[in-house]
Design a protein around this motif. Structure first.
Motif, mmCIF file in Angstrom:
data_model
loop_
_atom_site.group_PDB
_atom_site.id
_atom_site.type_symbol
_atom_site.label_atom_id
_atom_site.label_comp_id
_atom_site.label_asym_id
_atom_site.label_seq_id
_atom_site.Cartn_x
_atom_site.Cartn_y
_atom_site.Cartn_z
ATOM 1 N N ILE A 116 0.846 -1.207 0.000
ATOM 2 C CA ILE A 116 0.000 0.000 0.000
ATOM 3 C C ILE A 116 0.881 1.257 0.000
ATOM 4 N N ALA A 117 1.944 1.222 0.823
ATOM 5 C CA ALA A 117 2.841 2.388 0.892
ATOM 6 C C ALA A 117 3.476 2.646 -0.468
ATOM 7 N N SER A 118 3.873 1.574 -1.136
ATOM 8 C CA SER A 118 4.526 1.761 -2.432
ATOM 9 C C SER A 118 3.540 2.283 -3.485
ATOM 10 N N LEU A 119 2.287 1.806 -3.420
ATOM 11 C CA LEU A 119 1.268 2.319 -4.364
ATOM 12 C C LEU A 119 1.013 3.808 -4.116
ATOM 13 N N ILE A 120 0.848 4.175 -2.856
ATOM 14 C CA ILE A 120 0.542 5.577 -2.542
ATOM 15 C C ILE A 120 1.713 6.479 -2.938
ATOM 16 N N SER A 121 2.926 5.956 -2.813
ATOM 17 C CA SER A 121 4.107 6.807 -3.071
ATOM 18 C C SER A 121 4.175 7.273 -4.529
ATOM 19 N N GLU A 122 3.362 6.650 -5.396
ATOM 20 C CA GLU A 122 3.308 7.138 -6.788
ATOM 21 C C GLU A 122 2.554 8.470 -6.870
ATOM 22 N N ASN A 123 1.750 8.762 -5.829
ATOM 23 C CA ASN A 123 0.937 9.988 -5.837
ATOM 24 C C ASN A 123 1.280 10.971 -4.722
ATOM 25 N N LYS A 124 1.702 10.433 -3.581
ATOM 26 C CA LYS A 124 1.878 11.270 -2.379
ATOM 27 C C LYS A 124 3.089 10.759 -1.600
ATOM 28 N N SER A 125 3.633 11.603 -0.718
ATOM 29 C CA SER A 125 4.663 11.089 0.173
ATOM 30 C C SER A 125 3.981 10.249 1.267
ATOM 31 N N VAL A 126 4.744 9.327 1.823
ATOM 32 C CA VAL A 126 4.189 8.332 2.747
ATOM 33 C C VAL A 126 5.032 8.283 4.017
#
Ligand SMILES: NC(=O)C1=CN([C@@H]2O[C@H](COP(=O)(O)OP(=O)(O)OC[C@H]3O[C@@H](n4cnc5c(N)ncnc54)[C@H](O)[C@@H]3O)[C@@H](O)[C@H]2O)C=CC1
Ligand SMILES: O=C(CO)COP(=O)(O)O
Length: 344
Positions: free
Chosen positions: A17-27
């Motif tokens: 999930i963190a890696s998916l979100i990191s495409e759009n936002k910082s995590v």
């Protein structure tokens, strides 16, 4: 500066999930393990993923709550309430919490007591109910769907559902996660999405048993189809909406998990059929097969609500009571009074 998105749990799916979100936002990802935190912050590979530079790790839940408005807890159901209690003092009504946990919580009871006692009150909770019981935000949701982390980590495309009663929760989840490899549907059927995600793991265990016994695709298809019928039956008794079980977070996830040799639940069933004991399997796996715990909870629900779900019951007997697998299958094949899908 825009706030990072928080992820609680740096296990298989938290990391995905963190890696998916990191495409759009910082995590900002939480782990209880300092070694994992250091690895992530030093840019080393973790759970098969080398994170982008916009992913940082912390062991401080207060810091995570103060730094992030949108938070994804990805913690196994058995530890979920404990972790949510730890972050609860720092959660405000401004927070949005979307969990990814595919299991159930029980209140005022130990999981081991479920087989021995009946409790007066309703003791079963979904994870969104745990969050609203423990925290001061109402803006909760879940993410669910055919999301085997190993496939997502290989960048294979898939989809998920963000389910919530609140459109703004769905919107925020979609903005954080959507990408060309991850399509995000929205749904307002939160309870159904949560129950479907938890229950399908039981059928995946059953499907693994069929796989381990080499009984073929006809039998696997039958198990999945009849298992879905039972999932819907139990879900409706708990207040869920039956047809929503046929969506991406229901049927979609069921097919993925119950046919995948990378699924922990499928593999649990396969190994049982190949002769390993529950203790041997647990000792050799460091990742959670949620369906084993959910099986105990579902057995309790069946007793409490006086429901019949022969597949779930027989899987329970195989896993916890050493029922012979061939006898269980023979029993199912002779089960009386079995209408097909005319219940929906
Ligand atoms: N792995 C997958 O493909 C998917 C998993 N899920 C669900 O996500 C949830 C988590 O699964 P995974 O990440 O795969 O499990 P995992 O076993 O790989 O990781 C669990 C993480 O939770 C942490 N944790 C456990 N107890 C804790 C506690 N008391 N305090 C702090 N941290 C704690 C562990 O340290 C670990 O990092 C499960 O409910 C699973 O069903 C959902 C979709 C896909
Ligand atoms: O929920 C999952 C896929 O959607 C993961 O399944 P397992 O926990 O069985 O690996």
């Amino acid at each position: 500066m825009e706030k990072p998105v928080g992820v609680i749990g740096a296990g298989s799916f938290g990391s995905t999930i963190a890696s998916l979100i990191s495409e759009n936002k910082s995590v900002l990802i939480y782990s209880r393990n300092q070694f994992e935190i250091d690895n992530i912050n030093q840019g080393k590979e973790h759970k098969g993923i080398t994170f982008a530079k916009n992913v940082t790790a912390t062991g401080d839940l207060k810091y995570l709550a103060e730094s992030c408005n949108l938070i994804f807890p990805v913690i196994p159901a058995g530890a979920f309430r404990k972790v949510i209690k730890q972050i609860a003092p720092y959660i405000t009504p401004l927070h949005i919490i979307i969990h990814a946990t595919k299991g159930l919580d029980i209140v005022e009871a130990d999981i081991e007591d479920l087989g021995n006692k009946t409790f007066d009150k309703d003791i079963i909770r979904t994870m969104s109910q745990v969050i609203t019981e423990e925290c001061s935000t109402l803006r909760v949701g879940c993410i669910s769907g055919p999301n085997l982390s190993k496939e997502i980590n290989l960048s294979y495309p898939t989809a998920a559902v963000i389910a919530s009663e609140f459109q703004e929760v769905i919107d925020q989840g979609q903005i954080a996660l959507s990408s060309s490899r991850f399509f995000v549907f929205g749904s307002h059927q939160l309870l159904t999405a949560e129950l479907a995600g938890a229950f399908k793991n039981i059928i995946a265990i059953g499907s693994g048993i069929i796989g381990g016994k080499h009984l073929g695709k006809n039998m696997q298809a039958l198990l999945i189809t009849r298992g879905l019928r039972e999932i819907i039956h139990i879900g409706i008794a708990l207040g869920a909406e039956g047809k929503a079980f046929l969506g991406t977070a229901g049927l979609g996830d069921l097919i993925a998990t119950a046919t995948s040799e990378t699924s922990r639940n499928y593999n649990f069933g396969r190994r049982l059929a190949e002769g390993d004991t529950i203790e041997q399997i647990r000792a050799s796996e460091d990742e959670v097969a949620e369906g084993v715990r959910t099986l105990k909870i579902v057995k309790y629900i069946l007793t409490k609500y006086n429901l019949h779900a022969p597949i779930c019951e027989l899987i329970y007997e195989i896993v916890f009571k050493d029922l012979n697998i061939d006898k269980a299958i023979s029993h199912l094949m002779r089960y009386p009074n079995a209408p097909d899908v005319d219940f929906l």
